[in-house]
Design a protein around this motif. Structure first.
Motif, PDB file in Angstrom:
ATOM      1  N   THR A 194       0.843  -1.181   0.000  1.00  0.00           N
ATOM      2  CA  THR A 194       0.000   0.000   0.000  1.00  0.00           C
ATOM      3  C   THR A 194       0.887   1.243   0.000  1.00  0.00           C
ATOM      4  O   THR A 194       1.908   1.276   0.685  1.00  0.00           O
ATOM      5  N   ALA A 195       0.504   2.251  -0.766  1.00  0.00           N
ATOM      6  CA  ALA A 195       1.337   3.448  -0.895  1.00  0.00           C
ATOM      7  C   ALA A 195       1.410   4.215   0.420  1.00  0.00           C
ATOM      8  O   ALA A 195       0.539   4.100   1.287  1.00  0.00           O
ATOM      9  N   ARG A 196       2.453   5.003   0.563  1.00  0.00           N
ATOM     10  CA  ARG A 196       2.587   5.943   1.679  1.00  0.00           C
ATOM     11  C   ARG A 196       2.417   7.359   1.145  1.00  0.00           C
ATOM     12  O   ARG A 196       2.799   7.657   0.016  1.00  0.00           O
ATOM     13  N   ASN A 197       1.854   8.230   1.977  1.00  0.00           N
ATOM     14  CA  ASN A 197       1.743   9.633   1.586  1.00  0.00           C
ATOM     15  C   ASN A 197       2.938  10.416   2.121  1.00  0.00           C
ATOM     16  O   ASN A 197       3.865   9.839   2.712  1.00  0.00           O
ATOM     17  N   ILE A 256       0.929   4.946   5.714  1.00  0.00           N
ATOM     18  CA  ILE A 256       0.314   4.067   4.726  1.00  0.00           C
ATOM     19  C   ILE A 256      -1.101   4.573   4.469  1.00  0.00           C
ATOM     20  O   ILE A 256      -1.870   4.809   5.394  1.00  0.00           O
ATOM     21  N   ASP A 257      -1.434   4.754   3.188  1.00  0.00           N
ATOM     22  CA  ASP A 257      -2.673   5.447   2.825  1.00  0.00           C
ATOM     23  C   ASP A 257      -3.441   4.643   1.782  1.00  0.00           C
ATOM     24  O   ASP A 257      -2.959   4.462   0.658  1.00  0.00           O
ATOM     25  N   GLY A 258      -4.623   4.153   2.147  1.00  0.00           N
ATOM     26  CA  GLY A 258      -5.458   3.442   1.193  1.00  0.00           C
ATOM     27  C   GLY A 258      -5.765   2.002   1.578  1.00  0.00           C
ATOM     28  O   GLY A 258      -6.321   1.256   0.767  1.00  0.00           O
ATOM     29  N   THR A 259      -5.442   1.615   2.810  1.00  0.00           N
ATOM     30  CA  THR A 259      -5.649   0.225   3.224  1.00  0.00           C
ATOM     31  C   THR A 259      -7.105  -0.200   3.098  1.00  0.00           C
ATOM     32  O   THR A 259      -7.414  -1.289   2.607  1.00  0.00           O
ATOM     33  N   ASN A 260      -8.015   0.649   3.542  1.00  0.00           N
ATOM     34  CA  ASN A 260      -9.437   0.289   3.552  1.00  0.00           C
ATOM     35  C   ASN A 260     -10.186   0.745   2.309  1.00  0.00           C
ATOM     36  O   ASN A 260     -11.411   0.834   2.317  1.00  0.00           O
ATOM     37  N   GLY A 312      -4.612   6.675  13.828  1.00  0.00           N
ATOM     38  CA  GLY A 312      -5.268   5.464  14.321  1.00  0.00           C
ATOM     39  C   GLY A 312      -4.569   4.205  13.863  1.00  0.00           C
ATOM     40  O   GLY A 312      -5.077   3.097  14.065  1.00  0.00           O
ATOM     41  N   ARG A 313      -3.400   4.337  13.257  1.00  0.00           N
ATOM     42  CA  ARG A 313      -2.619   3.197  12.779  1.00  0.00           C
ATOM     43  C   ARG A 313      -1.143   3.375  13.145  1.00  0.00           C
ATOM     44  O   ARG A 313      -0.671   4.507  13.303  1.00  0.00           O
ATOM     45  N   ARG A 314      -0.427   2.240  13.239  1.00  0.00           N
ATOM     46  CA  ARG A 314       1.009   2.302  13.435  1.00  0.00           C
ATOM     47  C   ARG A 314       1.676   2.790  12.154  1.00  0.00           C
ATOM     48  O   ARG A 314       1.299   2.399  11.047  1.00  0.00           O
ATOM     49  N   LYS A 315       2.674   3.629  12.304  1.00  0.00           N
ATOM     50  CA  LYS A 315       3.354   4.187  11.145  1.00  0.00           C
ATOM     51  C   LYS A 315       4.227   3.137  10.464  1.00  0.00           C
ATOM     52  O   LYS A 315       4.369   3.129   9.234  1.00  0.00           O
ATOM     53  N   SER A 316       4.794   2.236  11.224  1.00  0.00           N
ATOM     54  CA  SER A 316       5.738   1.267  10.679  1.00  0.00           C
ATOM     55  C   SER A 316       5.114   0.309   9.690  1.00  0.00           C
ATOM     56  O   SER A 316       5.668   0.049   8.617  1.00  0.00           O
ATOM     57  N   ASP A 317       3.948  -0.240  10.019  1.00  0.00           N
ATOM     58  CA  ASP A 317       3.351  -1.271   9.170  1.00  0.00           C
ATOM     59  C   ASP A 317       1.879  -1.032   8.836  1.00  0.00           C
ATOM     60  O   ASP A 317       1.260  -1.852   8.145  1.00  0.00           O
ATOM     61  N   GLY A 318       1.299   0.062   9.295  1.00  0.00           N
ATOM     62  CA  GLY A 318      -0.082   0.375   8.965  1.00  0.00           C
ATOM     63  C   GLY A 318      -1.120  -0.390   9.749  1.00  0.00           C
ATOM     64  O   GLY A 318      -2.328  -0.261   9.475  1.00  0.00           O
ATOM     65  N   ALA A 319      -0.725  -1.165  10.729  1.00  0.00           N
ATOM     66  CA  ALA A 319      -1.691  -1.929  11.518  1.00  0.00           C
ATOM     67  C   ALA A 319      -2.526  -0.989  12.378  1.00  0.00           C
ATOM     68  O   ALA A 319      -2.011  -0.009  12.925  1.00  0.00           O
ATOM     69  N   SER A 359      -5.963  -0.957  17.200  1.00  0.00           N
ATOM     70  CA  SER A 359      -6.773  -1.978  17.870  1.00  0.00           C
ATOM     71  C   SER A 359      -6.136  -3.360  17.765  1.00  0.00           C
ATOM     72  O   SER A 359      -6.624  -4.318  18.352  1.00  0.00           O
ATOM     73  N   GLY A 360      -5.012  -3.477  17.012  1.00  0.00           N
ATOM     74  CA  GLY A 360      -4.270  -4.719  16.953  1.00  0.00           C
ATOM     75  C   GLY A 360      -4.314  -5.405  15.603  1.00  0.00           C
ATOM     76  O   GLY A 360      -5.157  -5.117  14.759  1.00  0.00           O
ATOM     77  N   GLY A 361      -3.350  -6.337  15.407  1.00  0.00           N
ATOM     78  CA  GLY A 361      -3.298  -7.114  14.179  1.00  0.00           C
ATOM     79  C   GLY A 361      -2.287  -6.574  13.184  1.00  0.00           C
ATOM     80  O   GLY A 361      -1.291  -5.945  13.561  1.00  0.00           O
ATOM     81  N   THR A 362      -2.546  -6.817  11.904  1.00  0.00           N
ATOM     82  CA  THR A 362      -1.694  -6.350  10.812  1.00  0.00           C
ATOM     83  C   THR A 362      -2.416  -5.264  10.018  1.00  0.00           C
ATOM     84  O   THR A 362      -3.536  -4.887  10.359  1.00  0.00           O
ATOM     85  N   GLU A 363      -1.784  -4.795   8.955  1.00  0.00           N
ATOM     86  CA  GLU A 363      -2.385  -3.721   8.160  1.00  0.00           C
ATOM     87  C   GLU A 363      -3.797  -4.068   7.693  1.00  0.00           C
ATOM     88  O   GLU A 363      -4.685  -3.215   7.688  1.00  0.00           O
ATOM     89  N   THR A 364      -4.008  -5.292   7.286  1.00  0.00           N
ATOM     90  CA  THR A 364      -5.295  -5.680   6.715  1.00  0.00           C
ATOM     91  C   THR A 364      -6.296  -6.203   7.746  1.00  0.00           C
ATOM     92  O   THR A 364      -7.406  -6.575   7.386  1.00  0.00           O
ATOM     93  N   THR A 365      -5.923  -6.216   9.006  1.00  0.00           N
ATOM     94  CA  THR A 365      -6.861  -6.629  10.052  1.00  0.00           C
ATOM     95  C   THR A 365      -7.994  -5.608  10.149  1.00  0.00           C
ATOM     96  O   THR A 365      -7.740  -4.401  10.207  1.00  0.00           O
TER      97      THR A 365
END
Length: 466
Positions: free
Chosen positions: A269-272, A277-281, A338-345, A348-354
């Motif tokens: 997913t791209a970063r701004n 990370i911008d555009g996960t959802n 509302g997300r971690r900068k390192s991996d986009g998670a 609330s927990g999990g990974t970027e796509t959680t």
């Protein structure tokens, strides 16, 4: 004597190679050229098909690339003699060097929907709007869209458009080029089609965070260009601008970029420009609700029936206050998003796509995703299911007088109806998004983007000839 004979033989071979390369590249400047054949006409492609023993370029090799290699090969033959002749014969024969994966990537121009909407955003983009010139009527607008559609179809297929002698992207493939056309609200008044203006094209409401420059917004006709090569993107931009001629005049233009394909270890997913990370959802074409959220339904009647298969684009230039943002701690930045900068998670927990859990609480009893976090305020669950497809480019236009970067996001949001997509979400963001303190909305536009067209047709034909 043997040495002289060898040199003479080499010169003769080089001369033959140069003539062959010159013939492959077409007639010399000033020579009478044959009239180009329009293969888009019914039955024309079969009539002009090459026989099996033809010396036409191998499949997948565009005329644009062949002309470039032919010219280079001819020069090499003249300079390095027999060695250059061997290279030239290979370059202009049946085995030209293949394009790389980036160069060979292509997107069809013709189809049910216009290209440049559901496809991933490319590495380079141009957004621009034109106003019809005084006296340009519906007929003139139709002629313009016909020219532009024909040129876009050629460029996206890697062909050299008729009459193009710029040479800007001569040796490149299509590089995933897309060209997308839309109409602004004022287009319908100027072409005498006010009765066919869609209700969904009503002006966007004002938002408290707006600081809009009217000179860089709206416009009669909107064009979006994207490609994974900067010269290919500029080539399309230059040709369309030239072909506007006396029919339309440029109102505004903005240039953007994204990460280059292959720059990361795997597709990500791209970063701004904030590093997020911008555009996960983002809605995905595989989602069961994608079509109803993004595409105007086919089964429509009335003034906007010509919009079937199309979409509405909200275009906004959003400057990021990067100096203020960079002064925040990492923890504060993450809570604003509302997300971690390192991996986009999500926090609330999990990974970027959680999936985001808006009801999750942290160990200290606080809510995991703050009440003003961007992903909470923008979530469909917070907006009665409202969603849009965001397809943006970053931009950087130098620095302002105070030294702050003039940089941010060229935001393009696609939806079947702005009143059910962008408007409710932006109203919510305008009232309670923590990220809004670090953004400035500086220009805005809303455009009706018709569905795609079939070969031999042009974009907007159902409106302009209906």
């Amino acid at each position: 004597m043997a040495e002289h004979k060898e040199l003479a033989d080499k010169k003769e071979l080089a001369d033959k190679t140069a003539k062959a390369a010159k013939g492959a590249a077409g007639p010399a400047r000033g020579a009478k050229a044959r009239k180009p054949v329009d293969d888009s006409r019914p039955g024309r492609a079969a009539k002009n098909a090459k026989p099996e023993n033809s010396t036409a370029p191998a499949p997948g090799v565009t005329r644009r690339r062949l002309l470039g290699t032919a010219g280079a090969a001819g020069a090499a033959g003249l300079v390095v003699g027999a060695a250059g002749g061997a290279f030239a014969a290979d370059a202009v024969g049946e085995r030209p060097a293949p394009l790389s994966g980036v160069g060979a990537a292509s997107v069809p121009f013709h189809g049910r929907h216009q290209a440049g909407i559901a496809e991933p955003a490319q590495a380079h983009g141009h957004l621009l709007a034109f106003d019809l010139a005084p006296g340009a009527d519906r007929k003139a607008a139709a002629a313009l869209m016909r020219r532009w559609s024909r040129t876009a179809a050629d460029l996206m297929a890697g062909r050299v458009p008729q009459g193009d002698d710029t040479g800007i992207a001569l040796d490149a493939g299509p590089c995933a080029l897309t060209v997308t056309f839309g109409f602004g609200r004022t287009f319908f008044d100027r072409t005498g089609l006010a009765d066919r203006r869609p209700a969904a094209l009503e002006p966007l409401p004002a938002f408290t965070g707006d600081a809009l420059d009217a000179r860089r917004g709206e416009g009669d006709v909107w064009v979006q260009i994207g490609a994974d090569d900067a010269l290919v993107a500029f080539h399309a931009l230059r040709l369309l601008q030239k072909q506007a001629s006396d029919t339309a005049r440029l109102r505004w233009q903005m240039n953007g970029f994204n990460r280059t394909p292959g720059a990361t270890d795997r597709p990500r997913t791209a970063r701004n420009l904030m590093g997020q990370i911008d555009g996960t959802n983002n809605p995905k074409p595989t989602d069961s609700t994608f079509a109803e959220r993004i595409w105007v339904p086919d089964a429509r009647e009335g003034a906007d029936s010509w919009m079937a298969g199309g979409s509405y684009a909200v275009v906004r230039r959003i400057r990021m206050l990067l100096d203020s943002w960079d002064n925040l701690s990492l923890e504060r930045q993450e809570r604003v998003i509302g997300r971690r900068k390192s991996d986009g998670a999500p926090l609330s927990g999990g990974t970027e796509t959680t999936p985001v859990d808006l009801n999750k609480f942290a160990a200290d009893g606080s809510i995991a995703i703050p009440g003003d976090a961007h992903i909470r305020v923008a979530a469909p669950e917070s907006n009665r299911g409202a969603a849009m497809l965001r397809r943006a480019f970053s931009y950087h236009d130098g620095f302002l007088d105070d030294g702050a970067p003039d940089a941010g996001l060229l935001f393009v949001a696609w939806q079947a109806d702005p009143a059910k997509g962008f408007v409710p979400v932006q109203r919510k963001l305008d009232r309670g998004d923590g990220l809004s303190r670090f953004l400035r909305h500086e220009s805005s536009g809303l455009y009706a983007v018709p569905g795609g067209c079939a070969p031999g047709e042009y974009v907007g034909q159902r409106l302009l000839e209906g």
